[in-house]
Write a protein that holds these residues in place. Structure first.
Motif, PDB file in Angstrom:
ATOM      1  N   LEU A  51      49.010  44.033  47.025  1.00  0.00           N
ATOM      2  CA  LEU A  51      48.544  45.608  47.519  1.00  0.00           C
ATOM      3  C   LEU A  51      48.697  46.712  46.746  1.00  0.00           C
ATOM      4  O   LEU A  51      48.620  47.771  46.926  1.00  0.00           O
ATOM      5  CB  LEU A  51      49.340  45.830  48.976  1.00  0.00           C
ATOM      6  N   GLN A  52      49.170  46.358  45.342  1.00  0.00           N
ATOM      7  CA  GLN A  52      49.387  47.375  44.324  1.00  0.00           C
ATOM      8  C   GLN A  52      48.440  47.205  43.196  1.00  0.00           C
ATOM      9  O   GLN A  52      48.652  47.903  42.047  1.00  0.00           O
ATOM     10  CB  GLN A  52      51.023  47.284  43.969  1.00  0.00           C
ATOM     11  N   VAL A  53      47.580  46.104  43.092  1.00  0.00           N
ATOM     12  CA  VAL A  53      46.858  45.657  41.957  1.00  0.00           C
ATOM     13  C   VAL A  53      46.093  47.095  41.794  1.00  0.00           C
ATOM     14  O   VAL A  53      45.352  47.925  42.438  1.00  0.00           O
ATOM     15  CB  VAL A  53      45.794  44.348  42.317  1.00  0.00           C
ATOM     16  N   GLN A  54      45.310  47.227  40.344  1.00  0.00           N
ATOM     17  CA  GLN A  54      44.608  48.201  39.848  1.00  0.00           C
ATOM     18  C   GLN A  54      43.198  47.461  39.457  1.00  0.00           C
ATOM     19  O   GLN A  54      43.319  46.298  39.288  1.00  0.00           O
ATOM     20  CB  GLN A  54      45.048  48.729  38.740  1.00  0.00           C
ATOM     21  N   PRO A  55      42.154  48.258  39.335  1.00  0.00           N
ATOM     22  CA  PRO A  55      41.019  47.429  38.846  1.00  0.00           C
ATOM     23  C   PRO A  55      41.038  46.507  37.597  1.00  0.00           C
ATOM     24  O   PRO A  55      40.385  45.616  37.487  1.00  0.00           O
ATOM     25  CB  PRO A  55      39.962  48.740  38.697  1.00  0.00           C
ATOM     26  N   SER A  56      41.881  47.331  36.750  1.00  0.00           N
ATOM     27  CA  SER A  56      42.090  46.419  35.560  1.00  0.00           C
ATOM     28  C   SER A  56      42.896  45.212  35.594  1.00  0.00           C
ATOM     29  O   SER A  56      42.664  44.294  35.052  1.00  0.00           O
ATOM     30  CB  SER A  56      42.987  47.286  34.481  1.00  0.00           C
ATOM     31  N   ASP A  57      43.628  45.050  36.567  1.00  0.00           N
ATOM     32  CA  ASP A  57      44.209  43.584  37.089  1.00  0.00           C
ATOM     33  C   ASP A  57      43.373  42.565  37.576  1.00  0.00           C
ATOM     34  O   ASP A  57      42.996  41.304  37.074  1.00  0.00           O
ATOM     35  CB  ASP A  57      45.349  43.550  38.267  1.00  0.00           C
ATOM     36  N   ILE A  58      42.253  43.187  38.155  1.00  0.00           N
ATOM     37  CA  ILE A  58      41.194  42.150  38.660  1.00  0.00           C
ATOM     38  C   ILE A  58      40.347  41.749  37.486  1.00  0.00           C
ATOM     39  O   ILE A  58      39.860  40.567  37.389  1.00  0.00           O
ATOM     40  CB  ILE A  58      40.324  42.852  39.812  1.00  0.00           C
ATOM     41  N   GLN A  59      39.939  42.823  36.797  1.00  0.00           N
ATOM     42  CA  GLN A  59      39.298  42.723  35.520  1.00  0.00           C
ATOM     43  C   GLN A  59      39.780  41.464  34.714  1.00  0.00           C
ATOM     44  O   GLN A  59      39.274  40.520  34.123  1.00  0.00           O
ATOM     45  CB  GLN A  59      38.993  43.904  34.842  1.00  0.00           C
ATOM     46  N   SER A  60      41.064  41.684  34.533  1.00  0.00           N
ATOM     47  CA  SER A  60      42.127  40.495  33.442  1.00  0.00           C
ATOM     48  C   SER A  60      41.819  39.328  34.359  1.00  0.00           C
ATOM     49  O   SER A  60      41.856  38.174  33.663  1.00  0.00           O
ATOM     50  CB  SER A  60      43.531  41.144  33.630  1.00  0.00           C
ATOM     51  N   TYR A  61      41.806  38.950  35.668  1.00  0.00           N
ATOM     52  CA  TYR A  61      42.008  37.971  36.436  1.00  0.00           C
ATOM     53  C   TYR A  61      40.427  37.157  36.268  1.00  0.00           C
ATOM     54  O   TYR A  61      40.385  36.034  36.134  1.00  0.00           O
ATOM     55  CB  TYR A  61      42.107  37.956  37.574  1.00  0.00           C
ATOM     56  N   LEU A  62      39.458  38.093  36.280  1.00  0.00           N
ATOM     57  CA  LEU A  62      38.152  37.559  36.065  1.00  0.00           C
ATOM     58  C   LEU A  62      37.822  37.139  34.691  1.00  0.00           C
ATOM     59  O   LEU A  62      37.131  36.104  34.487  1.00  0.00           O
ATOM     60  CB  LEU A  62      37.012  38.829  36.366  1.00  0.00           C
ATOM     61  N   ALA A  63      38.358  37.852  33.703  1.00  0.00           N
ATOM     62  CA  ALA A  63      38.420  37.490  32.247  1.00  0.00           C
ATOM     63  C   ALA A  63      39.007  36.161  32.101  1.00  0.00           C
ATOM     64  O   ALA A  63      38.654  35.187  31.286  1.00  0.00           O
ATOM     65  CB  ALA A  63      39.147  38.460  31.492  1.00  0.00           C
ATOM     66  N   ALA A  64      40.246  35.786  32.792  1.00  0.00           N
ATOM     67  CA  ALA A  64      40.665  34.737  32.507  1.00  0.00           C
ATOM     68  C   ALA A  64      40.005  33.339  33.278  1.00  0.00           C
ATOM     69  O   ALA A  64      40.062  32.380  32.598  1.00  0.00           O
ATOM     70  CB  ALA A  64      42.215  34.762  33.319  1.00  0.00           C
ATOM     71  N   ARG A  65      39.314  33.801  34.311  1.00  0.00           N
ATOM     72  CA  ARG A  65      38.589  32.631  34.938  1.00  0.00           C
ATOM     73  C   ARG A  65      37.206  32.428  33.868  1.00  0.00           C
ATOM     74  O   ARG A  65      37.072  31.218  33.620  1.00  0.00           O
ATOM     75  CB  ARG A  65      37.978  33.129  36.182  1.00  0.00           C
ATOM     76  N   LEU A  66      36.817  33.434  33.247  1.00  0.00           N
ATOM     77  CA  LEU A  66      35.952  33.188  32.277  1.00  0.00           C
ATOM     78  C   LEU A  66      36.190  32.271  31.126  1.00  0.00           C
ATOM     79  O   LEU A  66      35.481  31.435  30.712  1.00  0.00           O
ATOM     80  CB  LEU A  66      35.439  34.524  31.717  1.00  0.00           C
ATOM     81  N   ARG A  67      37.367  32.611  30.720  1.00  0.00           N
ATOM     82  CA  ARG A  67      38.189  31.760  29.789  1.00  0.00           C
ATOM     83  C   ARG A  67      38.209  30.232  29.905  1.00  0.00           C
ATOM     84  O   ARG A  67      38.151  29.385  29.491  1.00  0.00           O
ATOM     85  CB  ARG A  67      39.492  32.315  29.109  1.00  0.00           C
TER      86      ARG A  67
END
Length: 300
Positions: A51-67
């Motif tokens: 409940l405290q995540v920022q858009p940057s946290d989600i972007q980082s997670y998506l980038a990790a999935r891409l890797r």
């Protein structure tokens, strides 16, 4: 660091989703898995809680999935899940802003539905032994499926009140409880009439049912059962292509467009609410034209 595998916030969201939308257990399980993996990733990276995540946290997670070479389709499903989750939290006043608001979904390649040539369809439709009541039923089902473009679920659930042999139409209740009238065509109408006279009474025996295409027990056939029947006839017809339960629906739409049918007419017949869903069949037709050009043109 201790990783928590269960999070009551996820459970509350899924319970609400089930009550509001009545999603299937498979869909809810997929959402649970996606949210749990995201929650665990946040914990492993010492990121803020769900409940405290920022858009940057989600972007980082998506980038990790891409890797990790996760497919664009599974990432799109994940993002859809996260959007639903945070829109729910926003409605419940658990968060002030939706962190997924400005995050774009990954571009997905447009999948071309697998179809059959007109010759292959003829071979498939001719495969049942129409002297056997069960296979006469299947011939009528295959003919109606190809003539009308029904979904398999719509086909197996047809009841007597939905069919008019005199007018040659079926009344279908499609997705979103949308009703449409679909013509059967002369060939399908012939096989439907023959089946209703010589096949259905023998299949029903002493059973009472208003299901048009009953099983041996006089009950509604499952879509899985009919799918097994399609595979049986494909094997009998010598068709090597990988088929799906919607193969004849795809063939119906593709062949109509190949013969010049208007896209909006095909949209109405298929019961698509959005024309963009139907437009995929124009791509199928173009691919087929390219293939024929390559095969037969002297400079192909």
């Amino acid at each position: 660091m201790t990783i928590t595998t269960e999070n009551p916030i996820i459970d509350l969201f899924l319970d609400a989703l089930w009550m509001e939308k009545g999603l299937s257990q498979n869909t809810l399980s997929s959402y649970r898995r996606d949210l749990k993996l995201f929650d665990q990733w946040l914990q492993c990276t010492a990121s803020p809680g769900l409940l405290q995540v920022q858009p940057s946290d989600i972007q980082s997670y998506l980038a990790a999935r891409l890797r990790d070479q996760k497919s664009p389709r599974s990432t799109a499903r994940l993002l859809s899940c996260l959007r639903g989750f945070y829109q729910y939290q926003l409605r419940e006043s658990k968060i002030a802003l939706d962190p997924t608001l400005d995050i774009d979904s990954p571009k997905l390649p447009m999948p071309l539905p697998k179809s059959l040539s007109e010759t292959e369809v003829e071979e498939l439709l001719s495969a049942p032994d129409v002297e056997v009541p069960l296979e006469l039923r299947d011939r009528a089902m295959l003919e109606l499926l190809y003539a009308s473009g029904l979904r398999v679920t719509e086909l197996v659930s047809l009841r007597m009140g939905q069919l008019s042999l005199t007018q040659g139409v079926v009344k279908v209740m499609g997705k979103g409880s949308k009703e449409r009238l679909v013509p059967t065509g002369e060939e399908a109408l012939y096989w439907m009439q023959r089946y209703m006279q010589h096949g259905r009474p023998l299949l029903l025996g002493t059973h009472m049912s208003d299901v048009i295409f009953p099983s041996r027990r006089g009950t509604m056939m499952t879509r899985q059962t009919f799918w097994h029947r399609i595979k049986l006839y494909a094997q009998r017809a010598g068709i090597k292509k990988t088929l799906s339960p919607h193969t004849l629906r795809h063939a119906f739409a593709t062949h109509l467009i190949n013969h010049g049918a208007d896209l909006r007419v095909v949209q109405l017949l298929l019961g698509h609410s959005d024309l963009s869903t139907t437009q995929i069949y124009t791509h199928v037709a173009r691919e087929r034209m390219k293939e024929l050009h390559t095969q037969h043109h002297p400079r192909g």
